[in-house]
Design a protein around this motif. Structure first.
Motif, PDB file in Angstrom:
ATOM      1  N   VAL A   1     -72.946  33.286  92.366  1.00  0.00           N
ATOM      2  CA  VAL A   1     -72.140  32.428  93.239  1.00  0.00           C
ATOM      3  C   VAL A   1     -72.736  31.021  93.298  1.00  0.00           C
ATOM      4  CG1 VAL A   1     -71.371  32.047  95.618  1.00  0.00           C
ATOM      5  CG2 VAL A   1     -71.211  34.338  94.608  1.00  0.00           C
ATOM      6  N   ALA A   2     -74.064  30.947  93.466  1.00  0.00           N
ATOM      7  CA  ALA A   2     -74.725  29.635  93.499  1.00  0.00           C
ATOM      8  C   ALA A   2     -74.566  28.910  92.169  1.00  0.00           C
ATOM      9  CB  ALA A   2     -76.202  29.802  93.840  1.00  0.00           C
ATOM     10  N   ASP A   3     -74.669  29.652  91.078  1.00  0.00           N
ATOM     11  CA  ASP A   3     -74.480  29.059  89.756  1.00  0.00           C
ATOM     12  C   ASP A   3     -73.057  28.523  89.606  1.00  0.00           C
ATOM     13  OD1 ASP A   3     -75.513  28.883  86.788  1.00  0.00           O
ATOM     14  OD2 ASP A   3     -73.537  29.832  86.675  1.00  0.00           O
ATOM     15  N   ALA A   4     -72.060  29.287  90.101  1.00  0.00           N
ATOM     16  CA  ALA A   4     -70.673  28.816  90.043  1.00  0.00           C
ATOM     17  C   ALA A   4     -70.497  27.531  90.848  1.00  0.00           C
ATOM     18  CB  ALA A   4     -69.739  29.910  90.557  1.00  0.00           C
ATOM     19  N   ALA A   5     -71.137  27.467  92.006  1.00  0.00           N
ATOM     20  CA  ALA A   5     -71.062  26.234  92.813  1.00  0.00           C
ATOM     21  C   ALA A   5     -71.692  25.063  92.075  1.00  0.00           C
ATOM     22  CB  ALA A   5     -71.750  26.455  94.156  1.00  0.00           C
ATOM     23  N   LEU A   6     -72.821  25.317  91.408  1.00  0.00           N
ATOM     24  CA  LEU A   6     -73.484  24.268  90.635  1.00  0.00           C
ATOM     25  C   LEU A   6     -72.580  23.743  89.534  1.00  0.00           C
ATOM     26  CD1 LEU A   6     -76.122  22.695  89.956  1.00  0.00           C
ATOM     27  CD2 LEU A   6     -76.754  24.633  88.498  1.00  0.00           C
ATOM     28  N   ARG A   7     -71.785  24.633  88.943  1.00  0.00           N
ATOM     29  CA  ARG A   7     -70.889  24.260  87.841  1.00  0.00           C
ATOM     30  C   ARG A   7     -69.515  23.781  88.341  1.00  0.00           C
ATOM     31  NH1 ARG A   7     -73.116  26.547  83.048  1.00  0.00           N
ATOM     32  NH2 ARG A   7     -74.758  28.078  83.489  1.00  0.00           N
ATOM     33  N   GLU A   8     -69.375  23.649  89.652  1.00  0.00           N
ATOM     34  CA  GLU A   8     -68.134  23.185  90.284  1.00  0.00           C
ATOM     35  C   GLU A   8     -66.956  24.112  89.985  1.00  0.00           C
ATOM     36  OE1 GLU A   8     -67.633  19.111  89.075  1.00  0.00           O
ATOM     37  OE2 GLU A   8     -69.197  18.410  90.441  1.00  0.00           O
TER      38      GLU A   8
END
Length: 360
Positions: A312-319
């Motif tokens: 989830v955090a990675d998805a947020a980082l990738r917008e």
């Protein structure tokens, strides 16, 4: 090992024998992956099937090429039914997924008269049975399972499967969770972080950018061990595992995470998450959890939750705006409760249907 030649019968005529019951001029054959019209037609058929089954279409040309390209045919075979004008009206695909388990997809045009659609579906199932015998014999089995699926509520597909001897055996919740930019802070760093004796990190990469084979083997070992007692689990070699996952159009090496216990003398791999990209035409992409497994000895250490927070955090980082996954609605592990508690909700439901075919 991946076979040099696939285990299926590549000639539809040899698999089916004489074909009767189709309108004059209709024929059975193989799709041509080099023909852009064939590929586009298969994509339209698949998209119509999805739109009817769940309300929207997500498949595209890349998904079709996974099935029909030369690379895909190392572990797959395909058949199509063409009308008198050469237009593809039905498509079947089989996948030598693992020992004793053959995946089967069959799609029939939605605008065909019922009697012609029924006959097309019968032919695709007959062809799949022949392929099950071929792949089962090549693997030295006495019985080969055909594993296929349907969208819940697709009564036409369910009727065809039921009348062909398939049994509905499982229900799957297809879940999605929204992602907002602030969730980048769910973990210290999606690439590598540690808490309470558990490290979660991306698989290591060498100088050439390729992932470390030892890490990939650790991922495979963890997932094989984590799912050994799960519904319909079957053995898959390391080579088959990599070949299959790399075919996914959304495959990215920087979406593979390994969880290790580090409170002993050496790190011990205990969890793995394989993520992919869910591309959206004209909108934000999403991430998808293709595999999440935790060894039983490490359950209760927060490994699964940590891996989910990481993607989830990675998805947020990738917008990206969402993370999707699939969960067994009947799983005894309580996974569905974990996902719900972390914000996932069911978007649509699919079903598994099985039939066992005697190989002899």
């Amino acid at each position: 090992m991946i076979p040099d030649q696939n285990r299926f019968e590549s000639d539809p005529d040899a698999a089916l024998g004489p074909v009767v019951g189709l309108p004059p001029g209709w024929s059975v054959g193989s799709p041509d992956a080099a023909d852009r019209f064939d590929v586009a037609r298969l994509a339209r058929l698949l998209r119509d099937h999805e739109r009817h089954g769940r309300g929207w279409a997500g498949a595209g040309v890349d998904d079709v090429l996974v099935e029909v390209s030369e690379h895909g045919l190392r572990m797959r075979e395909n058949v199509v039914v063409r009308d008198a004008d050469g237009e593809i009206q039905a498509w079947g695909s089989v996948h030598d997924r693992s020992v004793g388990r053959m995946l089967f997809v069959h799609v029939v045009a939605r605008d065909l008269p019922d009697d012609i659609a029924d006959r097309c579906a019968e032919l695709l199932v007959e062809w799949a049975r022949a392929q099950a015998r071929a792949v089962g014999a090549a693997r030295g089995l006495t019985t080969q399972q055909i594993d296929t699926g349907a969208f819940q509520g697709d009564e036409r597909q369910a009727r065809w499967l039921r009348e062909s001897g398939f049994e509905r055996v499982r229900t799957w919740w297809q879940m999605s969770r929204p992602v907002v930019p602030a969730e980048l802070g769910l973990v210290p760093d999606p690439a590598h972080w540690e808490k309470d004796g558990v490290v979660i990190r991306l698989v290591r990469h060498g100088d050439g950018g390729l992932p470390d084979e030892d890490d990939l083997r650790r991922m495979h070992d963890v997932l094989e061990g984590a799912f050994v007692d799960h519904f319909n689990s079957s053995e898959e070699t390391f080579e088959e595992f990599l070949h299959r996952l790399r075919e996914d159009p959304g495959h990215r090496w920087d979406h593979w995470w390994l969880a290790e216990l580090v409170d002993g003398p050496e790190p011990v791999p205990v969890g793995a998450l394989v993520g992919t990209v869910s591309e959206t035409r004209g909108g934000p992409d999403g991430s998808y959890v293709s595999y999440l497994g935790v060894l039983s000895a490490a359950r209760g250490r927060g490994v699964a939750k940590g891996l989910l927070r990481t993607i989830v955090a990675d998805a947020a980082l990738r917008e990206r705006d969402r993370v999707g996954l699939e969960v067994d609605a009947d799983s005894p592990t309580g996974a569905a409760g974990l996902y719900t508690s972390m914000g996932w909700a069911t978007k649509y439901v699919t079903e598994s249907w099985h039939r066992d075919v005697p190989v002899a």
